[in-house]
Motif scaffolding. Structure first.
Motif, short mmCIF file in Angstrom:
data_model
loop_
_atom_site.label_atom_id
_atom_site.label_comp_id
_atom_site.label_asym_id
_atom_site.label_seq_id
_atom_site.Cartn_x
_atom_site.Cartn_y
_atom_site.Cartn_z
N GLN A 238 48.27 6.62 30.76
CA GLN A 238 48.24 5.22 30.71
C GLN A 238 49.45 4.64 29.69
N GLY B 285 49.19 -1.95 27.81
CA GLY B 285 49.22 -3.01 28.83
C GLY B 285 49.15 -2.70 30.27
N GLU B 286 48.98 -1.44 30.62
CA GLU B 286 48.83 -1.12 31.76
C GLU B 286 47.56 -0.29 32.24
N GLY B 287 47.26 -0.16 33.43
CA GLY B 287 46.08 0.79 33.93
C GLY B 287 46.62 2.31 34.00
N PRO B 288 45.58 3.09 33.91
CA PRO B 288 46.15 4.53 34.14
C PRO B 288 46.53 4.82 35.41
#
Lengths: 109, 118
Positions: free
Chosen positions: A37, A40-43
């Motif tokens: 991850q 600011g982002e998803g895994p």
């Protein structure tokens, strides 16, 4: 109590160093997944290991599933700043994907 | 061509308010999830829906109500927001339900909604 314990929780290293992240449990998992991850982002899924003792390689990343399917490790060779991020292991238990608490890796140039 | 998209990206609101987060996936997946990531980065499942049917409700306060109008959408409505609800909420989808040996069903996550309750 965490079902999946990751260690270390934080790791700050210099570019070019090697490192290993561990994911341990007292439960047996039929498979384990590793995600990365970024802020600011998803895994995002990196790999799934299924068979006890299995080793999978993804460029400079090597993933291993323990023989007893209770633990897994992620080894990074010659780490680069682009490897910086939160690494999460996850296993399926009772129809849910359970995550470890994560390892935050910082690779300094 | 975003796979899992959730809106809004940021949500700042006061205690006691009601808010909603929307999620859509264009992957054709059957199963959708809501996860909560706390300040220590721990990801905990809240809900799971399979083909619009609730299959996991992980002892979440009933102020949280998910709604799935169709299998491509899973929204999260939160009533009477509390300070402790501040977190990043992630929507995710997978082709099939997560079951042991279902190794071809990794989760695809949205980019999260950072909820701040003041």
């Amino acid at each position: 109590t965490q079902l999946l314990e990751q260690s270390p929780q934080f790791l700050s290293i210099q570019e070019g160093e090697n490192l290993t992240v561990y994911c341990n449990s007292s439960s047996v998992f039929s498979s384990l997944q590793w995600y990365r991850q970024e802020p600011g982002e998803g895994p995002v899924l990196l790999v799934t290991v299924v068979t006890g003792g299995e080793v999978k390689k993804l460029k400079r990343l090597t993933f291993q599933f323990g023989d007893a399917r209770k633990d897994s490790s992620l080894h990074i060779t010659a780490a680069q700043p682009g490897d910086t991020g939160l690494y999460l292991c996850a296993g399926a238990l009772k129809g849910k994907l359970i995550f470890g608490q994560g390892t935050t890796l910082q690779v300094k140039p | 061509d975003t796979a899992v998209s959730q809106t809004p990206k940021y949500l700042v609101t006061q205690m006691g308010n009601d808010k909603s987060i929307k999620c859509e996936q264009n992957l054709g997946h059957d199963t959708m999830y809501w996860y909560k990531q706390d300040s220590k980065k721990f990801l905990k499942i809240m809900f799971s829906y399979n083909n619009k049917e609730l299959i996991i409700n992980e002892t979440v306060p009933n102020r949280f109500s998910p709604k799935s109008p169709d299998k491509a959408h899973l929204n999260l409505h939160i009533n009477s927001l509390e300070l402790g609800d501040s977190a990043v909420y992630f929507c995710a989808s997978s082709q099939f339900q997560v079951v042991p040996r279902q190794v071809n069903s990794p989760l695809h996550f949205g980019n999260g909604t950072r909820l701040t309750v003041t």
